[in-house]
Design a protein around this motif. Structure first.
Motif, PDB file in Angstrom:
ATOM      1  N   PHE A 108       0.798  -1.222   0.000  1.00  0.00           N
ATOM      2  CA  PHE A 108       0.000   0.000   0.000  1.00  0.00           C
ATOM      3  C   PHE A 108       0.830   1.272   0.000  1.00  0.00           C
ATOM      4  N   LEU A 109       2.067   1.189   0.407  1.00  0.00           N
ATOM      5  CA  LEU A 109       2.809   2.427   0.607  1.00  0.00           C
ATOM      6  C   LEU A 109       3.861   2.701  -0.468  1.00  0.00           C
ATOM      7  N   THR A 110       3.951   1.822  -1.486  1.00  0.00           N
ATOM      8  CA  THR A 110       4.933   2.087  -2.538  1.00  0.00           C
ATOM      9  C   THR A 110       4.308   3.027  -3.571  1.00  0.00           C
ATOM     10  N   PRO A 111       4.928   4.154  -3.846  1.00  0.00           N
ATOM     11  CA  PRO A 111       4.375   5.070  -4.841  1.00  0.00           C
ATOM     12  C   PRO A 111       4.588   4.514  -6.249  1.00  0.00           C
ATOM     13  N   GLY A 112       3.753   4.910  -7.189  1.00  0.00           N
ATOM     14  CA  GLY A 112       3.921   4.451  -8.565  1.00  0.00           C
ATOM     15  C   GLY A 112       2.586   4.402  -9.290  1.00  0.00           C
ATOM     16  N   GLU A 113       2.579   3.647 -10.359  1.00  0.00           N
ATOM     17  CA  GLU A 113       1.394   3.579 -11.235  1.00  0.00           C
ATOM     18  C   GLU A 113       0.261   2.837 -10.515  1.00  0.00           C
ATOM     19  N   GLU A 114      -0.873   3.528 -10.389  1.00  0.00           N
ATOM     20  CA  GLU A 114      -1.970   2.970  -9.603  1.00  0.00           C
ATOM     21  C   GLU A 114      -2.738   1.903 -10.375  1.00  0.00           C
ATOM     22  N   ILE A 115      -3.028   0.762  -9.720  1.00  0.00           N
ATOM     23  CA  ILE A 115      -3.824  -0.280 -10.370  1.00  0.00           C
ATOM     24  C   ILE A 115      -5.273  -0.169  -9.915  1.00  0.00           C
ATOM     25  N   PHE A 116      -5.476  -0.227  -8.613  1.00  0.00           N
ATOM     26  CA  PHE A 116      -6.823   0.041  -8.090  1.00  0.00           C
ATOM     27  C   PHE A 116      -6.708   0.620  -6.688  1.00  0.00           C
ATOM     28  N   ARG A 117      -7.842   1.063  -6.172  1.00  0.00           N
ATOM     29  CA  ARG A 117      -7.807   1.786  -4.917  1.00  0.00           C
ATOM     30  C   ARG A 117      -8.925   1.281  -4.010  1.00  0.00           C
ATOM     31  N   LEU A 118      -8.593   1.129  -2.703  1.00  0.00           N
ATOM     32  CA  LEU A 118      -9.575   0.673  -1.706  1.00  0.00           C
ATOM     33  C   LEU A 118      -9.710   1.801  -0.690  1.00  0.00           C
ATOM     34  N   GLY A 119     -10.683   2.661  -0.884  1.00  0.00           N
ATOM     35  CA  GLY A 119     -10.805   3.813  -0.009  1.00  0.00           C
ATOM     36  C   GLY A 119      -9.560   4.665  -0.135  1.00  0.00           C
ATOM     37  N   PHE A 120      -8.888   4.929   0.974  1.00  0.00           N
ATOM     38  CA  PHE A 120      -7.679   5.758   0.880  1.00  0.00           C
ATOM     39  C   PHE A 120      -6.448   4.932   0.542  1.00  0.00           C
ATOM     40  N   LEU A 121      -6.564   3.592   0.536  1.00  0.00           N
ATOM     41  CA  LEU A 121      -5.436   2.743   0.210  1.00  0.00           C
ATOM     42  C   LEU A 121      -5.374   2.494  -1.278  1.00  0.00           C
ATOM     43  N   LYS A 122      -4.220   2.798  -1.877  1.00  0.00           N
ATOM     44  CA  LYS A 122      -4.099   2.501  -3.297  1.00  0.00           C
ATOM     45  C   LYS A 122      -2.993   1.471  -3.516  1.00  0.00           C
ATOM     46  N   VAL A 123      -3.244   0.618  -4.473  1.00  0.00           N
ATOM     47  CA  VAL A 123      -2.279  -0.417  -4.789  1.00  0.00           C
ATOM     48  C   VAL A 123      -1.618  -0.073  -6.112  1.00  0.00           C
ATOM     49  N   THR A 124      -0.275  -0.056  -6.110  1.00  0.00           N
ATOM     50  CA  THR A 124       0.436   0.300  -7.339  1.00  0.00           C
ATOM     51  C   THR A 124       1.090  -0.931  -7.939  1.00  0.00           C
ATOM     52  N   ARG A 125       1.429  -0.826  -9.196  1.00  0.00           N
ATOM     53  CA  ARG A 125       2.117  -1.941  -9.864  1.00  0.00           C
ATOM     54  C   ARG A 125       3.445  -2.240  -9.167  1.00  0.00           C
ATOM     55  N   GLU A 126       4.203  -1.158  -8.868  1.00  0.00           N
ATOM     56  CA  GLU A 126       5.490  -1.341  -8.186  1.00  0.00           C
ATOM     57  C   GLU A 126       5.294  -1.958  -6.799  1.00  0.00           C
ATOM     58  N   GLY A 127       4.231  -1.490  -6.131  1.00  0.00           N
ATOM     59  CA  GLY A 127       3.940  -1.997  -4.786  1.00  0.00           C
ATOM     60  C   GLY A 127       3.677  -3.488  -4.811  1.00  0.00           C
ATOM     61  N   LEU A 128       2.855  -3.902  -5.768  1.00  0.00           N
ATOM     62  CA  LEU A 128       2.515  -5.316  -5.898  1.00  0.00           C
ATOM     63  C   LEU A 128       3.782  -6.146  -6.095  1.00  0.00           C
TER      64      LEU A 128
END
Lengths: 265, 334
Positions: A86-106
């Motif tokens: 949840f905390l890695t910045p980058g290209e967003e894939i989807f978002r759960l409320g204020f939590l966003k999941v990024t490709r880099e994060g995944l």
């Protein structure tokens, strides 16, 4: 309940891995841990996983038994994965409320999880196949060079092996003291944290006194048997490299080369 | 040849306060003299605080005398250079089996002594195997000492000493924490080592039964030797032993009481079989008067039953009633 604590759990069977020199196992484990951070590619992780699986097979330790060891670190694993996720910045894939999941994060979360699992399996494989005594022997011998800078390696190793020998004795003693206090109405299970902590004092005091007495007795017994430090000491089972140990070193070296190469794949 | 020789040994325990000032001095040994012959089995008795444990630690050089000297095989324990050699010659087994086992595996523990004195690896192997065989623990060599019984642990400790090839073993109350079975095993082991391998044994104990088979019994009190002799001599002096707050073996006590009650039982009976024999003979003796046919044995019992004894016996119990038992010395065989 207190007896369930197992330290340096050793799985007694007979395998090539069990028979390897503890120094080989120590070095290999260290190198394996380092190798996990050398690679960045999926090929590398697959290869490391395959190597790990092969060692598990050769060690004849049931796979289930090793996986069970992972249970203890599930929470740690979960926390580190979710932070990365949840905390890695980058290209967003989807978002759960204020939590966003990024490709880099995944990607980092996945790698992190794999690394941690390998790390834990790798190091527990060492303790599962090496008795605590062999381990201290191995440490004493491989850290022997520290003697030159006045680190008392032998003494530290001796302390470690004595500590290991006395852990079960002191656990048994704690159990005994607790039961004696309980028989006289002590209560260890109710109350808030502070109260419970305070209830431990009447256990710790007699435990410490008895531990000191044992230490004094043991020191005397060791002296009576001519113990005078590490100088001039011989060994019943000195560590000596065999052919299988050299082969193991060779394999580990090969493995390392492959892991380094995968960096550029 | 004497293996241990204590000459006018004095020793005190000191208790110091925080400022290193001496708060209390309690003398442990005062003018102790004792010579122990090579190859003998000596039992040291004494109640708590008689100085017997202190003496044991002197022999091993764990404590040094304040005054006087202790020699082990002619080596002075006060000589630092000889200390290792002395400890190799006179091994020591302590009371608590858990607190003297160093290794995590039985054979590793047995190897601890030889490792310390720098015996080559191949020889350590032989010595360990031999020592474990000597105490009959070979089949436990790969076990963890924690899983053994008290008696077995004590035998491992004895093996640990044996592996150093000592001439003498000092055992400081080795059976105090053991159950009866473990006690028997340990004493049997020690006796075997003495008889078979000629190891000098100094056994310090509370259990009088263990002293019965010794070659020599030494009684300590107040930091010095007060009685010294064969078990039969020592245990004949029941009153003296009682004055030192010591017991005698149960069977000796029984024989003593019987004697006091007027039966012509000799002094210093040590074993059940001896007393049985004496009593059987007395019974036959009694029968002879009334019925000749029962006396098929024909031999005259050599244990003194002359005419005067029965008379003596009849007036003894009366005396007993009004005299203090502790102070009365008449009943004792001196």
């Amino acid at each position: 309940m207190i007896r369930d604590i197992t330290i340096g759990q050793y799985y007694p069977t007979d395998s090539v891995i069990h028979r390897l020199d503890p120094r080989v196992k120590l070095a290999s484990t260290m190198l394996f841990l380092i190798s996990l951070f050398l690679t960045e590619s999926i090929v590398g992780y697959v290869f490391a996983g395959a190597a790990l699986l092969a060692v598990i097979r050769i060690s004849r330790i049931p796979f289930k038994y090793i996986v069970r060891g992972l249970k203890a670190v599930v929470i740690l694993l979960f926390i580190s994965v979710s932070f990365n996720l949840f905390l890695t910045p980058g290209e967003e894939i989807f978002r759960l409320g204020f939590l966003k999941v990024t490709r880099e994060g995944l990607r980092t979360a996945l790698y992190m999880a794999v690394r941690l699992i390998y790390l834990i399996i790798g190091s527990s494989l060492m303790t599962l196949t090496t008795t605590p005594n062999q381990l201290t022997d191995g440490l004493e011998k491989s850290l022997g060079f520290l003697n030159k800078v006045h680190v008392p390696v032998h003494e530290i190793a001796m302390m470690m092996s004595i500590a290991l020998r006395f852990i079960p004795i002191l656990i048994e003693e704690t159990d005994k003291i607790m039961k004696a206090q309980m028989a006289r109405g002590a209560d260890f299970d109710t109350g808030n944290l502070m109260q419970r902590a305070r209830a431990m004092v009447p256990i710790l005091v007699p435990l410490f006194i008895s531990a000191f007495r044992r230490a004094a007795d043991l020191a005397q017994a060791m002296e009576a048997r001519c113990y005078h430090g590490g100088a001039g000491r011989t060994k019943l089972k000195p560590l000596r490299y065999e052919r299988r140990d050299y082969i193991a070193y060779l394999l580990v070296a090969l493995y390392l080369v492959v892991m380094v190469v995968t960096r550029w794949l | 040849m004497k293996i241990i020789d204590a000459v006018h040994v004095f020793f005190d325990y000191m208790r110091k306060d925080e400022n290193d000032k001496i708060e209390e001095i309690s003398p442990a040994l005062s003018d102790m003299n004792l010579e122990i012959e090579k190859g003998s089995f000596v039992c040291v008795l004494g109640h708590n605080g008689s100085g017997k444990s202190t003496f044991a630690k002197m022999v091993n050089g764990l404590l040094l005398p304040r005054e006087g000297s202790v020699y082990v095989a002619d080596m002075d324990t006060a000589d630092d250079e000889l200390l290792i050699k002395i400890r190799e010659t006179a091994g020591m087994v302590f009371q608590n089996p858990d607190n003297q086992i160093i290794g995590n595996i039985v054979e590793e523990d047995v190897a601890f002594g030889p490792e310390n004195i720098g015996v080559p690896t191949a020889e350590i192997r032989d010595r360990v195997d031999e020592a474990l065989e000597a105490v009959n623990m070979t089949k436990y060599k790969d076990r963890s000492p924690g899983k053994l019984s008290g008696g077995q642990k004590q035998r491992v400790a004895i093996a640990g000493v044996m592996a150093m090839k000592p001439e003498c073993i000092i055992l400081d109350e080795p059976t105090a924490m053991l159950d009866p079975k473990g006690r028997k095993d340990v004493i049997r082991t020690v006796r075997e080592l003495n008889k078979r391998d000629g190891i000098t044994i100094v056994l310090i104990t509370h259990y009088m039964e263990e002293a019965v088979d010794a070659d020599r019994v030494v009684v300590m009190d107040g930091g010095r030797v007060v009685m010294d002799g064969t078990p039969r001599e020592i245990f004949s002096r029941v009153e003296e032993l009682k004055a030192l707050r010591l017991d005698v073996p149960q069977i000796t006590e029984l024989a003593y009481e019987l004697r006091k009650a007027g039966m012509p039982v000799p002094c210093g009976i040590l074993r059940k079989e001896e007393l049985e024999e004496v009593i059987m003979e007395l019974l036959f003796e009694g029968d002879k008067g009334s019925c000749d046919s029962t006396d098929t044995d024909g031999t005259e019992p050599d244990l003194g039953t002359d005419g005067t004894e029965p008379d003596l016996g009849t007036d003894r119990p009366e005396q007993d009633l009004d005299t203090d038992r502790e102070d009365k010395s008449e009943g004792a065989c001196q």
